[in-house]
Design a protein around this motif. Structure first.
Motif, PDB file in Angstrom:
ATOM      1  N   ASP A 142       0.891  -1.192   0.018  1.00  0.00           N
ATOM      2  CA  ASP A 142       0.221  -0.085   0.067  1.00  0.00           C
ATOM      3  C   ASP A 142       0.770   1.316  -0.164  1.00  0.00           C
ATOM      4  OD1 ASP A 142      -2.250  -1.766   0.029  1.00  0.00           O
ATOM      5  OD2 ASP A 142      -2.512  -1.392   2.278  1.00  0.00           O
ATOM      6  N   HIS A 143       2.195   1.132   0.566  1.00  0.00           N
ATOM      7  CA  HIS A 143       2.736   2.323   0.501  1.00  0.00           C
ATOM      8  C   HIS A 143       3.688   2.764  -0.645  1.00  0.00           C
ATOM      9  CE1 HIS A 143       5.612  -0.577   1.982  1.00  0.00           C
ATOM     10  NE2 HIS A 143       6.647   0.188   1.719  1.00  0.00           N
ATOM     11  N   ILE A 144       3.567   1.766  -1.581  1.00  0.00           N
ATOM     12  CA  ILE A 144       4.603   2.007  -2.827  1.00  0.00           C
ATOM     13  C   ILE A 144       3.637   2.274  -4.129  1.00  0.00           C
ATOM     14  CG2 ILE A 144       6.090   0.547  -4.393  1.00  0.00           C
ATOM     15  CD1 ILE A 144       7.336   1.130  -1.576  1.00  0.00           C
ATOM     16  N   PHE A 145       4.627   3.268  -4.827  1.00  0.00           N
ATOM     17  CA  PHE A 145       3.805   3.973  -6.129  1.00  0.00           C
ATOM     18  C   PHE A 145       5.207   3.817  -7.066  1.00  0.00           C
ATOM     19  CE2 PHE A 145       4.885   7.768  -4.162  1.00  0.00           C
ATOM     20  CZ  PHE A 145       5.289   8.529  -5.272  1.00  0.00           C
ATOM     21  N   THR A 146       5.001   3.824  -8.323  1.00  0.00           N
ATOM     22  CA  THR A 146       5.979   4.202  -9.209  1.00  0.00           C
ATOM     23  C   THR A 146       6.277   5.454  -9.594  1.00  0.00           C
ATOM     24  OG1 THR A 146       4.552   3.243 -10.955  1.00  0.00           O
ATOM     25  CG2 THR A 146       5.800   1.718 -10.403  1.00  0.00           C
ATOM     26  N   SER A 147       7.474   5.844  -9.834  1.00  0.00           N
ATOM     27  CA  SER A 147       7.719   7.099 -10.355  1.00  0.00           C
ATOM     28  C   SER A 147       8.558   7.154 -11.492  1.00  0.00           C
ATOM     29  CB  SER A 147       8.628   7.795  -9.148  1.00  0.00           C
ATOM     30  OG  SER A 147       7.686   8.324  -7.998  1.00  0.00           O
ATOM     31  N   CYS A 148       8.924   7.932 -12.456  1.00  0.00           N
ATOM     32  CA  CYS A 148       9.541   8.007 -13.446  1.00  0.00           C
ATOM     33  C   CYS A 148      10.279   9.045 -13.842  1.00  0.00           C
ATOM     34  CB  CYS A 148       8.838   7.728 -15.040  1.00  0.00           C
ATOM     35  SG  CYS A 148       8.108   6.053 -14.928  1.00  0.00           S
ATOM     36  N   PHE A 149      11.688   9.020 -14.319  1.00  0.00           N
ATOM     37  CA  PHE A 149      12.479  10.311 -14.616  1.00  0.00           C
ATOM     38  C   PHE A 149      11.963  10.717 -15.771  1.00  0.00           C
ATOM     39  CE2 PHE A 149      15.320   8.187 -11.143  1.00  0.00           C
ATOM     40  CZ  PHE A 149      15.596   9.436 -10.431  1.00  0.00           C
ATOM     41  N   TYR A 150      11.582  11.845 -15.912  1.00  0.00           N
ATOM     42  CA  TYR A 150      11.362  12.457 -17.229  1.00  0.00           C
ATOM     43  C   TYR A 150      11.095  14.009 -16.859  1.00  0.00           C
ATOM     44  CZ  TYR A 150      10.157  13.402 -22.048  1.00  0.00           C
ATOM     45  OH  TYR A 150      10.270  13.654 -23.389  1.00  0.00           O
ATOM     46  N   PRO A 151      11.789  14.856 -17.652  1.00  0.00           N
ATOM     47  CA  PRO A 151      12.138  16.354 -17.158  1.00  0.00           C
ATOM     48  C   PRO A 151      10.865  16.859 -18.121  1.00  0.00           C
ATOM     49  CG  PRO A 151      13.663  15.793 -19.060  1.00  0.00           C
ATOM     50  CD  PRO A 151      13.083  14.551 -18.597  1.00  0.00           C
ATOM     51  N   VAL A 152      10.051  17.624 -17.382  1.00  0.00           N
ATOM     52  CA  VAL A 152       8.794  18.623 -18.033  1.00  0.00           C
ATOM     53  C   VAL A 152       9.334  20.028 -17.501  1.00  0.00           C
ATOM     54  CG1 VAL A 152       6.707  19.132 -18.445  1.00  0.00           C
ATOM     55  CG2 VAL A 152       7.513  16.708 -18.127  1.00  0.00           C
ATOM     56  N   HIS A 153       9.990  20.879 -18.282  1.00  0.00           N
ATOM     57  CA  HIS A 153      10.487  22.044 -17.673  1.00  0.00           C
ATOM     58  C   HIS A 153       9.368  23.198 -17.942  1.00  0.00           C
ATOM     59  CE1 HIS A 153      14.433  20.678 -17.153  1.00  0.00           C
ATOM     60  NE2 HIS A 153      14.544  20.198 -18.378  1.00  0.00           N
ATOM     61  N   ASN A 192      13.648  15.776 -11.561  1.00  0.00           N
ATOM     62  CA  ASN A 192      12.592  15.085 -12.784  1.00  0.00           C
ATOM     63  C   ASN A 192      11.774  14.087 -12.467  1.00  0.00           C
ATOM     64  OD1 ASN A 192      13.882  17.250 -14.625  1.00  0.00           O
ATOM     65  ND2 ASN A 192      15.587  15.967 -14.841  1.00  0.00           N
ATOM     66  N   LEU A 193      11.795  13.526 -11.129  1.00  0.00           N
ATOM     67  CA  LEU A 193      11.101  12.255 -10.967  1.00  0.00           C
ATOM     68  C   LEU A 193       9.726  12.586 -10.421  1.00  0.00           C
ATOM     69  CD1 LEU A 193      11.677   9.307 -10.199  1.00  0.00           C
ATOM     70  CD2 LEU A 193      12.029  10.071  -7.886  1.00  0.00           C
ATOM     71  N   ARG A 194       8.756  12.095 -11.272  1.00  0.00           N
ATOM     72  CA  ARG A 194       7.244  12.262 -11.259  1.00  0.00           C
ATOM     73  C   ARG A 194       6.515  10.929 -11.143  1.00  0.00           C
ATOM     74  NH1 ARG A 194       4.622  16.715 -14.240  1.00  0.00           N
ATOM     75  NH2 ARG A 194       6.315  18.426 -14.557  1.00  0.00           N
ATOM     76  N   GLN A 227       4.993  23.609 -15.058  1.00  0.00           N
ATOM     77  CA  GLN A 227       5.647  22.200 -15.058  1.00  0.00           C
ATOM     78  C   GLN A 227       4.497  21.273 -15.058  1.00  0.00           C
ATOM     79  OE1 GLN A 227       7.885  22.830 -11.577  1.00  0.00           O
ATOM     80  NE2 GLN A 227       9.848  22.856 -12.774  1.00  0.00           N
ATOM     81  N   ARG A 228       3.014  21.526 -14.857  1.00  0.00           N
ATOM     82  CA  ARG A 228       2.017  20.845 -14.773  1.00  0.00           C
ATOM     83  C   ARG A 228       1.651  20.208 -15.987  1.00  0.00           C
ATOM     84  NH1 ARG A 228       0.729  19.923  -9.373  1.00  0.00           N
ATOM     85  NH2 ARG A 228      -1.190  19.012 -10.114  1.00  0.00           N
ATOM     86  N   LEU A 229       1.118  18.997 -15.976  1.00  0.00           N
ATOM     87  CA  LEU A 229       0.735  18.508 -17.461  1.00  0.00           C
ATOM     88  C   LEU A 229      -0.728  18.411 -17.226  1.00  0.00           C
ATOM     89  CD1 LEU A 229       3.116  15.234 -17.755  1.00  0.00           C
ATOM     90  CD2 LEU A 229       2.952  17.054 -19.420  1.00  0.00           C
ATOM     91  N   PRO A 230      -1.451  18.528 -18.381  1.00  0.00           N
ATOM     92  CA  PRO A 230      -2.924  18.847 -18.248  1.00  0.00           C
ATOM     93  C   PRO A 230      -3.517  17.560 -17.962  1.00  0.00           C
ATOM     94  CG  PRO A 230      -2.111  18.951 -20.540  1.00  0.00           C
ATOM     95  CD  PRO A 230      -0.813  19.101 -19.620  1.00  0.00           C
TER      96      PRO A 230
END
Length: 281
Positions: A142-153, A192-194, A227-230
């Motif tokens: 329950d305490h784990i989720f996935t994150s990915c390195f990708y830059p969105v400046h 860059n981690l989201r 920096q926020r994606l729609p």
């Protein structure tokens, strides 16, 4: 020190120095002895006169309203010769030690703590990131989720750059943007981690147990508006390597946030705080 002022250290390594009492009795009990102490720097290079004036003139109210850049600095000084490779120990004070001993006597592990493992352990153990479909049958803890390195400046500029030539500018707001993952020098910086959702996993040709992933990049807390994606337009990145996917801990689920975690301010020796700061009887 009897003061309402609490200093928050933000220098590197400082938080890794463990407690070692100075008194003989406590040292025998813990089998360690303090070998460093904290003091105000003697050098004006480390702490200029403008900052040193805080110690002479400012009371606690003036400290709290201070708006200029940080100026106060405490230095660690060895109290005896220290061998190479020897651990440093700092005396946290009698109040801290009594609180710690009381905590140890009364502490009991939280429910299901034997099954808990932090995200970095899961990161090492999980060789293949699970897709959204696989998570329905085999979910992460329950305490784990996935994150990915990708830059969105700049989200707007990024979406416009990746829009195929000839695309109608009046496209549907819920259309999908798909981009191929490309490594860069700054890719693996933590800014860059989201959060991300793993959608697909594809084997890499002629490479055993190697996979590329298609993921949906999401927003996280603390991003600036540009920096926020729609939220209405899925942002998909393909050809993502496993090293660019991290298992992350959900907020407030790490050890330091568990019920009963020990917290107590570290004390400073008498003589460090000016009398003007000692406002608690």
């Amino acid at each position: 020190v009897n003061s309402s002022t609490v200093l928050v250290p933000y220098g590197p390594i400082v938080s890794l120095i463990n407690h070692g009492p100075s008194s003989t009795v406590a040292s025998r009990m813990m089998n360690v002895t303090a070998n460093v102490r904290l003091q105000w720097p003697q050098s004006n290079t480390l702490m200029p006169d403008t900052a040193r004036a805080w110690l002479r003139r400012k009371n606690t109210h003036e400290l709290y309203t201070q708006t200029q850049s940080a100026g106060l600095l405490l230095e660690l000084v060895a109290t005896r010769d220290i061998d190479a490779g020897e651990e440093l120990f700092l005396d946290y004070g009698e109040h801290w030690q009594r609180a710690w001993l009381s905590h140890v006597e009364s502490w009991s592990p939280p429910p299901n703590s034997d099954k808990y493992a932090p995200s970095y352990v899961h990161d090492d153990a999980i060789l293949q990131a699970r897709t959204e479909k696989e998570l329905q049958q085999h979910p992460y803890p329950d305490h784990i989720f996935t994150s990915c390195f990708y830059p969105v400046h700049n989200a707007t500029e990024l979406l416009q750059q990746e829009q195929p030539k000839g695309t109608n500018q009046q496209e549907s707001p819920d259309s999908v943007t798909t981009i191929k993952w490309r490594s860069s020098r700054s890719m693996f910086e933590y800014k860059n981690l989201r959060p991300c959702r793993v959608l697909e996993r594809h084997p890499v040709a002629k490479m055993k147990n190697q996979y590329m992933y298609s993921v949906q990049i999401l927003n996280r807390y603390g991003l600036r508006p540009h920096q926020r994606l729609p939220s209405t337009k899925p942002f998909i990145v393909t050809h993502v390597p496993r090293k660019a996917i991290r298992m992350s801990d959900k907020i407030y689920t790490t050890d330091q946030h568990l019920p009963g975690a020990f917290r107590h301010p570290i004390g400073l020796p008498d003589g460090v705080f000016p009398l003007e700061w000692q406002d608690v009887s």
